[in-house]
Design a protein around this motif. Structure first.
Motif, PDB file in Angstrom:
ATOM      1  N   MET A  19       0.819  -1.213   0.000  1.00  0.00           N
ATOM      2  CA  MET A  19       0.000   0.000   0.000  1.00  0.00           C
ATOM      3  C   MET A  19       0.858   1.272   0.000  1.00  0.00           C
ATOM      4  N   ALA A  20       2.000   1.230   0.669  1.00  0.00           N
ATOM      5  CA  ALA A  20       2.862   2.414   0.736  1.00  0.00           C
ATOM      6  C   ALA A  20       3.516   2.709  -0.611  1.00  0.00           C
ATOM      7  N   ASN A  21       3.752   1.657  -1.387  1.00  0.00           N
ATOM      8  CA  ASN A  21       4.492   1.834  -2.647  1.00  0.00           C
ATOM      9  C   ASN A  21       3.601   1.867  -3.884  1.00  0.00           C
ATOM     10  N   ARG A  22       2.321   1.599  -3.711  1.00  0.00           N
ATOM     11  CA  ARG A  22       1.436   1.557  -4.864  1.00  0.00           C
ATOM     12  C   ARG A  22       1.087   2.975  -5.322  1.00  0.00           C
ATOM     13  N   ASN A  23       1.184   3.214  -6.628  1.00  0.00           N
ATOM     14  CA  ASN A  23       0.910   4.565  -7.145  1.00  0.00           C
ATOM     15  C   ASN A  23      -0.124   4.601  -8.257  1.00  0.00           C
ATOM     16  N   ASP A  24      -0.649   3.449  -8.656  1.00  0.00           N
ATOM     17  CA  ASP A  24      -1.560   3.428  -9.809  1.00  0.00           C
ATOM     18  C   ASP A  24      -2.930   4.035  -9.524  1.00  0.00           C
ATOM     19  N   ARG A  25      -3.256   4.254  -8.263  1.00  0.00           N
ATOM     20  CA  ARG A  25      -4.552   4.880  -7.960  1.00  0.00           C
ATOM     21  C   ARG A  25      -4.441   6.395  -7.806  1.00  0.00           C
ATOM     22  N   ARG A  26      -3.244   6.911  -7.934  1.00  0.00           N
ATOM     23  CA  ARG A  26      -3.074   8.352  -7.753  1.00  0.00           C
ATOM     24  C   ARG A  26      -3.430   9.057  -9.043  1.00  0.00           C
ATOM     25  N   ILE A  98      -5.824   0.778   9.915  1.00  0.00           N
ATOM     26  CA  ILE A  98      -4.656   0.484  10.763  1.00  0.00           C
ATOM     27  C   ILE A  98      -4.475  -1.029  10.891  1.00  0.00           C
ATOM     28  N   SER A  99      -5.581  -1.721  11.064  1.00  0.00           N
ATOM     29  CA  SER A  99      -5.502  -3.169  11.224  1.00  0.00           C
ATOM     30  C   SER A  99      -5.054  -3.847   9.928  1.00  0.00           C
ATOM     31  N   TYR A 100      -5.540  -3.355   8.775  1.00  0.00           N
ATOM     32  CA  TYR A 100      -5.138  -3.924   7.485  1.00  0.00           C
ATOM     33  C   TYR A 100      -3.633  -3.745   7.270  1.00  0.00           C
ATOM     34  N   LEU A 101      -3.128  -2.566   7.595  1.00  0.00           N
ATOM     35  CA  LEU A 101      -1.715  -2.268   7.337  1.00  0.00           C
ATOM     36  C   LEU A 101      -0.773  -2.989   8.310  1.00  0.00           C
ATOM     37  N   GLU A 102      -1.255  -3.282   9.486  1.00  0.00           N
ATOM     38  CA  GLU A 102      -0.517  -4.012  10.533  1.00  0.00           C
ATOM     39  C   GLU A 102       0.660  -3.246  11.133  1.00  0.00           C
ATOM     40  N   THR A 103       1.430  -2.528  10.301  1.00  0.00           N
ATOM     41  CA  THR A 103       2.646  -1.891  10.839  1.00  0.00           C
ATOM     42  C   THR A 103       2.674  -0.376  10.612  1.00  0.00           C
ATOM     43  N   LEU A 104       1.477   0.241  10.507  1.00  0.00           N
ATOM     44  CA  LEU A 104       1.460   1.710  10.422  1.00  0.00           C
ATOM     45  C   LEU A 104       2.046   2.251  11.740  1.00  0.00           C
ATOM     46  N   PRO A 105       3.063   3.114  11.667  1.00  0.00           N
ATOM     47  CA  PRO A 105       3.660   3.616  12.913  1.00  0.00           C
ATOM     48  C   PRO A 105       2.607   4.315  13.781  1.00  0.00           C
ATOM     49  N   PRO A 106       2.611   4.078  15.076  1.00  0.00           N
ATOM     50  CA  PRO A 106       1.584   4.632  15.965  1.00  0.00           C
ATOM     51  C   PRO A 106       1.469   6.152  15.874  1.00  0.00           C
ATOM     52  N   GLN A 107       2.584   6.833  15.605  1.00  0.00           N
ATOM     53  CA  GLN A 107       2.522   8.304  15.507  1.00  0.00           C
ATOM     54  C   GLN A 107       1.896   8.762  14.188  1.00  0.00           C
ATOM     55  N   HIS A 108       1.484   7.801  13.338  1.00  0.00           N
ATOM     56  CA  HIS A 108       0.875   8.155  12.055  1.00  0.00           C
ATOM     57  C   HIS A 108      -0.550   7.626  11.914  1.00  0.00           C
ATOM     58  N   THR A 109      -1.187   7.311  13.020  1.00  0.00           N
ATOM     59  CA  THR A 109      -2.580   6.848  12.913  1.00  0.00           C
ATOM     60  C   THR A 109      -3.484   7.975  12.390  1.00  0.00           C
ATOM     61  N   HIS A 110      -3.062   9.224  12.571  1.00  0.00           N
ATOM     62  CA  HIS A 110      -3.864  10.338  12.047  1.00  0.00           C
ATOM     63  C   HIS A 110      -3.928  10.303  10.515  1.00  0.00           C
ATOM     64  N   CYS A 111      -2.955   9.667   9.867  1.00  0.00           N
ATOM     65  CA  CYS A 111      -2.989   9.536   8.403  1.00  0.00           C
ATOM     66  C   CYS A 111      -4.182   8.671   7.998  1.00  0.00           C
ATOM     67  N   ALA A 112      -4.459   7.634   8.790  1.00  0.00           N
ATOM     68  CA  ALA A 112      -5.613   6.764   8.526  1.00  0.00           C
ATOM     69  C   ALA A 112      -6.907   7.553   8.722  1.00  0.00           C
ATOM     70  N   GLU A 113      -6.946   8.367   9.772  1.00  0.00           N
ATOM     71  CA  GLU A 113      -8.149   9.182  10.022  1.00  0.00           C
ATOM     72  C   GLU A 113      -8.375  10.165   8.880  1.00  0.00           C
ATOM     73  N   LEU A 114      -7.302  10.738   8.374  1.00  0.00           N
ATOM     74  CA  LEU A 114      -7.406  11.695   7.272  1.00  0.00           C
ATOM     75  C   LEU A 114      -7.947  11.015   6.010  1.00  0.00           C
ATOM     76  N   ALA A 115      -7.408   9.851   5.670  1.00  0.00           N
ATOM     77  CA  ALA A 115      -7.832   9.144   4.454  1.00  0.00           C
ATOM     78  C   ALA A 115      -9.294   8.702   4.567  1.00  0.00           C
ATOM     79  N   VAL A 116      -9.680   8.188   5.729  1.00  0.00           N
ATOM     80  CA  VAL A 116     -11.073   7.763   5.921  1.00  0.00           C
ATOM     81  C   VAL A 116     -11.999   8.987   5.908  1.00  0.00           C
ATOM     82  N   GLY A 117     -11.547  10.077   6.474  1.00  0.00           N
ATOM     83  CA  GLY A 117     -12.350  11.305   6.468  1.00  0.00           C
ATOM     84  C   GLY A 117     -12.620  11.791   5.047  1.00  0.00           C
TER      85      GLY A 117
END
Ligand code: FES
Length: 141
Positions: A19-26, A98-117
């Motif tokens: 997911m971090a390296n995929r760019n075809d949806r951008r 967060i659960s799907y990614l498994e290793t999202l750094p804890p200090q970056h959970t706000h990135c998940a909130e932003l994307a879902v928002g």
């Protein structure tokens, strides 16, 4: 330095790396069926574009100026939303990402909130356009 980079990649799950390296949806879709744009407290923005047929999400594209974690989260939102109907997509949460990614750094959970928002805003926009189809021709009205 090369050793450090190696260790970084080794420490992540397969899902995160994909997911971090995929760019075809951008991509920005013209006249999407739903559009959402959200900027987080960190100053990063995620824009989500939906293509929906008969109430089912066919395609999710996005653009972001955020970091690799944001890219991973936005891709995961797309991965989780594609193929679902709109009602089901409303149930996707930052915790799911967060659960799907498994290793999202804890200090970056706000990135998940932003994307879902941004997804929620795109879903709300889809429902608004369904009520007022003419608005699709005049984005921003
Ligand atoms: Fe800003 Fe990820 S650091 S959204």
């Amino acid at each position: 330095m090369a050793q450090k980079k190696f260790v970084f990649w080794q420490g992540h799950s397969r899902h995160y790396l994909e997911m971090a390296n995929r760019n075809d949806r951008r991509e920005r879709i013209e006249h999407p069926d739903g559009y959402g744009k959200r900027t987080g407290d960190c100053g990063d923005t995620v824009e989500v574009y939906l293509s929906i047929r008969h109430g089912r999400i066919q395609l999710v594209c996005f653009d972001t100026d955020g970091c690799m974690n944001t890219n991973a989260c936005a891709n995961t939102v797309a991965e989780l939303a594609e193929g679902r109907n709109v009602e089901e997509a409303w149930e996707i949460t930052a915790e799911d990402v967060i659960s799907y990614l498994e290793t999202l750094p804890p200090q970056h959970t706000h990135c998940a909130e932003l994307a879902v928002g941004a997804l929620y805003l795109a879903l709300a926009n889809y429902q608004e356009l369904k009520r007022h189809p003419w608005k699709k021709l005049y984005p921003g009205k």
